[in-house]
Design an enzyme around this catalytic site. Structure first.
Site, PDB file in Angstrom:
ATOM      1  N   ASN A 228      21.263  40.387 116.002  1.00  3.99           N
ATOM      2  CA  ASN A 228      21.042  39.997 114.710  1.00  3.99           C
ATOM      3  C   ASN A 228      18.791  40.398 115.755  1.00  3.99           C
ATOM      4  O   ASN A 228      18.411  38.925 115.714  1.00  3.99           O
ATOM      5  CB  ASN A 228      20.381  38.821 114.031  1.00  3.99           C
ATOM      6  CG  ASN A 228      19.757  38.887 112.593  1.00  3.99           C
ATOM      7  OD1 ASN A 228      18.909  39.365 112.720  1.00  3.99           O
ATOM      8  ND2 ASN A 228      20.246  38.378 111.496  1.00  3.99           N
TER       9      ASN A 228
ATOM     10  N   LYS B 163      19.373  36.886 117.710  1.00  6.79           N
ATOM     11  CA  LYS B 163      20.638  36.032 117.655  1.00  6.79           C
ATOM     12  C   LYS B 163      22.040  37.272 118.575  1.00  6.79           C
ATOM     13  O   LYS B 163      22.062  37.815 117.807  1.00  6.79           O
ATOM     14  CB  LYS B 163      21.163  35.613 116.102  1.00  6.79           C
ATOM     15  CG  LYS B 163      19.363  34.518 116.070  1.00  6.79           C
ATOM     16  CD  LYS B 163      20.574  34.004 114.877  1.00  6.79           C
ATOM     17  CE  LYS B 163      18.948  33.320 113.948  1.00  6.79           C
ATOM     18  NZ  LYS B 163      18.901  33.986 112.134  1.00  6.79           N
TER      19      LYS B 163
ATOM     20  N   ARG C 253      22.348  43.776 113.050  1.00  9.19           N
ATOM     21  CA  ARG C 253      21.814  44.209 111.601  1.00  9.19           C
ATOM     22  C   ARG C 253      20.328  44.798 111.529  1.00  9.19           C
ATOM     23  O   ARG C 253      19.697  44.281 112.025  1.00  9.19           O
ATOM     24  CB  ARG C 253      22.120  42.627 111.774  1.00  9.19           C
ATOM     25  CG  ARG C 253      21.466  42.423 110.032  1.00  9.19           C
ATOM     26  CD  ARG C 253      21.056  41.280 109.976  1.00  9.19           C
ATOM     27  NE  ARG C 253      20.033  41.329 108.368  1.00  9.19           N
ATOM     28  CZ  ARG C 253      18.890  40.277 108.154  1.00  9.19           C
ATOM     29  NH1 ARG C 253      18.651  39.465 109.126  1.00  9.19           N
ATOM     30  NH2 ARG C 253      17.941  40.397 107.085  1.00  9.19           N
TER      31      ARG C 253
ATOM     32  N   HIS D 146      21.637  41.563 101.874  1.00  9.04           N
ATOM     33  CA  HIS D 146      22.738  40.642 101.597  1.00  9.04           C
ATOM     34  C   HIS D 146      24.508  40.622 101.750  1.00  9.04           C
ATOM     35  O   HIS D 146      25.186  40.763 101.163  1.00  9.04           O
ATOM     36  CB  HIS D 146      23.438  39.672 100.931  1.00  9.04           C
ATOM     37  CG  HIS D 146      22.242  38.302 101.604  1.00  9.04           C
ATOM     38  ND1 HIS D 146      21.398  37.392 100.008  1.00  9.04           N
ATOM     39  CD2 HIS D 146      21.984  37.456 102.677  1.00  9.04           C
ATOM     40  CE1 HIS D 146      20.922  36.686 100.823  1.00  9.04           C
ATOM     41  NE2 HIS D 146      20.951  36.930 101.966  1.00  9.04           N
TER      42      HIS D 146
ATOM     43  N   HIS E 180      25.782  34.795  96.960  1.00  5.83           N
ATOM     44  CA  HIS E 180      25.760  34.397  98.208  1.00  5.83           C
ATOM     45  C   HIS E 180      24.822  33.564  98.126  1.00  5.83           C
ATOM     46  O   HIS E 180      23.361  34.288  97.749  1.00  5.83           O
ATOM     47  CB  HIS E 180      25.291  35.914  98.442  1.00  5.83           C
ATOM     48  CG  HIS E 180      24.977  35.547 100.012  1.00  5.83           C
ATOM     49  ND1 HIS E 180      26.079  35.800 101.095  1.00  5.83           N
ATOM     50  CD2 HIS E 180      24.150  34.597 100.904  1.00  5.83           C
ATOM     51  CE1 HIS E 180      24.813  35.614 102.283  1.00  5.83           C
ATOM     52  NE2 HIS E 180      23.947  35.015 101.997  1.00  5.83           N
TER      53      HIS E 180
ATOM     54  N   ARG F 195      11.978  30.266  98.962  1.00  6.24           N
ATOM     55  CA  ARG F 195      11.101  32.086  98.390  1.00  6.24           C
ATOM     56  C   ARG F 195      11.354  31.358  96.693  1.00  6.24           C
ATOM     57  O   ARG F 195      12.153  30.838  96.150  1.00  6.24           O
ATOM     58  CB  ARG F 195      12.222  32.879  98.553  1.00  6.24           C
ATOM     59  CG  ARG F 195      11.805  33.292 100.088  1.00  6.24           C
ATOM     60  CD  ARG F 195      13.073  34.718  99.764  1.00  6.24           C
ATOM     61  NE  ARG F 195      13.167  35.045 101.074  1.00  6.24           N
ATOM     62  CZ  ARG F 195      14.569  35.500 101.624  1.00  6.24           C
ATOM     63  NH1 ARG F 195      15.434  35.691 101.287  1.00  6.24           N
ATOM     64  NH2 ARG F 195      14.265  35.461 103.126  1.00  6.24           N
TER      65      ARG F 195
ATOM     66  N   GLU G 266      28.853  36.338 108.387  1.00  5.48           N
ATOM     67  CA  GLU G 266      28.172  38.372 109.062  1.00  5.48           C
ATOM     68  C   GLU G 266      28.702  39.086 109.744  1.00  5.48           C
ATOM     69  O   GLU G 266      28.847  40.170 109.719  1.00  5.48           O
ATOM     70  CB  GLU G 266      26.877  38.120 107.793  1.00  5.48           C
ATOM     71  CG  GLU G 266      26.503  38.396 106.697  1.00  5.48           C
ATOM     72  CD  GLU G 266      24.936  37.828 106.416  1.00  5.48           C
ATOM     73  OE1 GLU G 266      24.425  38.012 105.474  1.00  5.48           O
ATOM     74  OE2 GLU G 266      25.003  36.469 106.251  1.00  5.48           O
TER      75      GLU G 266
HETATM   76  P1  ADP Z   1      21.050  31.394 105.721  1.00  7.03           P
HETATM   77  O1  ADP Z   1      20.670  31.766 104.833  1.00  7.03           O
HETATM   78  O2  ADP Z   1      20.160  31.293 106.785  1.00  7.03           O
HETATM   79  O3  ADP Z   1      22.116  31.818 106.796  1.00  7.03           O
HETATM   80  P2  ADP Z   1      23.191  29.606 105.449  1.00  7.03           P
HETATM   81  O4  ADP Z   1      24.432  30.201 104.199  1.00  7.03           O
HETATM   82  O5  ADP Z   1      24.038  28.560 106.875  1.00  7.03           O
HETATM   83  O6  ADP Z   1      21.813  30.191 105.060  1.00  7.03           O
HETATM   84  O7  ADP Z   1      22.630  28.549 104.143  1.00  7.03           O
HETATM   85  C1  ADP Z   1      21.355  27.567 104.605  1.00  7.03           C
HETATM   86  C2  ADP Z   1      22.474  26.491 103.086  1.00  7.03           C
HETATM   87  O8  ADP Z   1      23.430  26.083 103.174  1.00  7.03           O
HETATM   88  C3  ADP Z   1      21.046  24.951 103.591  1.00  7.03           C
HETATM   89  O9  ADP Z   1      20.861  25.052 102.559  1.00  7.03           O
HETATM   90  C4  ADP Z   1      22.047  23.898 103.898  1.00  7.03           C
HETATM   91  O10 ADP Z   1      21.576  22.974 102.845  1.00  7.03           O
HETATM   92  C5  ADP Z   1      23.928  24.601 103.148  1.00  7.03           C
HETATM   93  N1  ADP Z   1      24.714  23.916 104.235  1.00  7.03           N
HETATM   94  C6  ADP Z   1      24.936  23.839 105.222  1.00  7.03           C
HETATM   95  N2  ADP Z   1      26.238  23.642 105.759  1.00  7.03           N
HETATM   96  C7  ADP Z   1      26.439  22.777 104.604  1.00  7.03           C
HETATM   97  C8  ADP Z   1      27.297  21.425 104.228  1.00  7.03           C
HETATM   98  N3  ADP Z   1      28.302  21.596 105.549  1.00  7.03           N
HETATM   99  N4  ADP Z   1      26.968  20.384 102.838  1.00  7.03           N
HETATM  100  C9  ADP Z   1      26.119  21.022 102.000  1.00  7.03           C
HETATM  101  N5  ADP Z   1      25.399  22.411 102.550  1.00  7.03           N
HETATM  102  C10 ADP Z   1      25.144  23.071 103.469  1.00  7.03           C
END
Ligand code: ADP
Length: 425
Positions: free
Chosen positions: A23, A30, A107, A197, A225, A258, A403
């Site tokens: 990515n 990444k 990606r 997504h 998602h 956002r 992903e």
């Molecule tokens: P990205 O869009 O960057 O891939 P993610 O799908 O990893 O993001 O989601 C990130 C969000 O998920 C953050 O707001 C984070 O607080 C929340 N999150 C991730 N792990 C946990 C957890 N164990 N408990 C509560 N919230 C979580």
């Protein structure tokens, strides 16, 4: 210079073994090396601050130790060199030779109307990704740099595949993807809804059909998602009929930073009052809004949860808004689909925040959704399963998305027979 490849994934054996998933962003890269046979993540890391002072590569050693290595990375090629060195590092490396990498999956954020599935990268694909750059100025040029750097460092023999965030959404009908602005902007610039997504929505919707023991062709599903970036998709008979994100990932409902969709006049009004350029306005909507903008605390939902528990009213408001907006989209997609058999929650917040799922499902009681509140509370940190009760009118499921793994699986399914010929850009 031509650094062509006559190789294809199938030439290297019918089963693709080790897939490098990339990515590439403008200043970051990444990577994950995944063995698709047993779905093991063999190596994982990221290059940060590419093209800046203080560039480094961070990765985990096989015994779980985190290493940060300062390395000069003036460009993506040097970043790929660092990735290569980490992969074959005599002490920490996951492989002993680069030839063990069967294929590379990139990606790619924006595939426009050109791509409705993953494709082997060749010069025509590269040209189309470049052509689409105005629609994804932060992403597509960086992905191209990643592809070119990969060609230079990994050589011509490793097939590269582009996996598009937009591909799964290409089945949307015109009435769903058009914006009610002068038609010429669609014709001139391709201004329409594309959705993002897609890889995640495709994976969880197919998994949901499996779990329900039904054919995807006969199901109406709504996939949520909810992460740092969030989107909801309506999937009818295995095909997307609508999704919340739009021309860019800014559309839909509020996210970490956002705004999601709003009355367009809000934008012109603020820009006029504050004398902002489109770029400045875009930064506010993309980076300073959402959970962060309302709570004033953080874009990370864990911080917003902690602040709300401490009695912070704006953190509370941010959550109330988010739950309400998600529920409204699910309601509208229920109508768009003409009913609904299953709702899926996935991604960081969807998988880990029981309160969000409970509050959203409270709104959905009018559709006959019944939540198993006890199981819902336990379903976090890797626990997945059915969140609804057996007598719920709609099955609600928690499915973990990943992903990188989905991209690796996608590559292992691709049978590529055409030769590629990559030219360095
Ligand atoms: P990205 O869009 O960057 O891939 P993610 O799908 O990893 O993001 O989601 C990130 C969000 O998920 C953050 O707001 C984070 O607080 C929340 N999150 C991730 N792990 C946990 C957890 N164990 N408990 C509560 N919230 C979580």
């Amino acid at each position: 210079s031509l650094v062509g490849s006559e190789m294809c994934i199938r030439d290297r054996g019918t089963i693709v073994m080790k897939i490098l998933v990339i990515n590439a962003g403008s200043s970051s890269l990444k990577y994950q090396l995944i063995d698709t046979d047993n779905e093991a993540v063999l190596a994982k890391g990221n290059c940060e601050r590419i093209g800046q002072n203080g560039a480094f590569i961070g990765f985990k050693t096989p015994d779980g130790k985190k290493i940060n290595r300062k390395t000069q990375m003036l460009n993506h090629t040097q970043a790929f060199e660092a990735v290569k060195n980490a992969l074959i590092d005599p002490e920490y490396g996951a492989i002993s030779d680069l030839s063990e990498v069967s294929a590379v999956g990139h990606r790619v954020a924006q595939g426009g109307a050109y791509f409705d599935k993953s494709v082997l990268v060749n010069n025509s694909v590269i040209n189309k990704i470049r052509e689409l750059a105005p629609l994804a100025p932060l992403h597509n040029p960086a992905h191209l740099q990643g592809i070119e750097a990969c060609t230079r460092v990994f050589g011509p023999k490793v097939p590269q595949v582009a996996v598009f965030d937009t591909a799964f959404h290409q089945t949307m009908p015109e009435k769903a993807f058009m914006y009610a602005i002068p038609y010429k902007y669609y014709e001139k610039f391709g201004v329409r809804k594309y959705g993002f997504h897609g890889t995640s929505h495709r994976y969880v919707s197919e998994k949901m059909a499996d779990l329900m023991g039904r054919k995807k062709e006969e199901l109406k599903l709504i996939t949520c998602h909810i992460g740092n970036g969030s989107s909801i998709t309506a999937v009818k008979g295995g095909k997307v009929i609508d999704t919340t994100m739009g021309l860019t990932p800014l559309g839909g409902f509020m996210m970490g930073t956002r705004s999601g969709s709003l009355d367009p006049s809000v934008i012109t009004f603020i820009a006029e009052k504050e004398h902002l350029t489109p770029e400045e306005m875009s930064k506010i909507l993309n980076k300073e809004s959402g959970l962060l903008g309302i709570s004033g605390v953080s874009s990370d939902d864990r911080d917003v949860c902690a602040a709300e528990a401490d009695g912070n009213m704006r953190a509370h408001l941010a959550h109330e808004m988010l739950y309400y907006q998600i529920a409204k989209y699910i309601g509208s997609y229920y109508v768009a689909l003409g009913g609904c058999d299953g709702i899926v929650f996935t991604a960081g917040i969807g998988e880990n925040q029981p309160m969000l799922r409970e509050k959203v499902c409270d709104y959905l009681e009018c559709l006959g959704v019944k939540l198993d509140k006890e199981f819902n509370k336990q379903a976090t940190c890797g626990v997945t399963g059915t969140l609804s009760t057996p007598d719920s009118a709609i099955r609600v499921e928690l499915i973990a998305t990943d992903e990188e793994m989905v991209i690796a699986r996608d590559l292992s399914l691709i049978h590529i027979s055409e030769p590629t010929r990559l030219r360095c850009i």
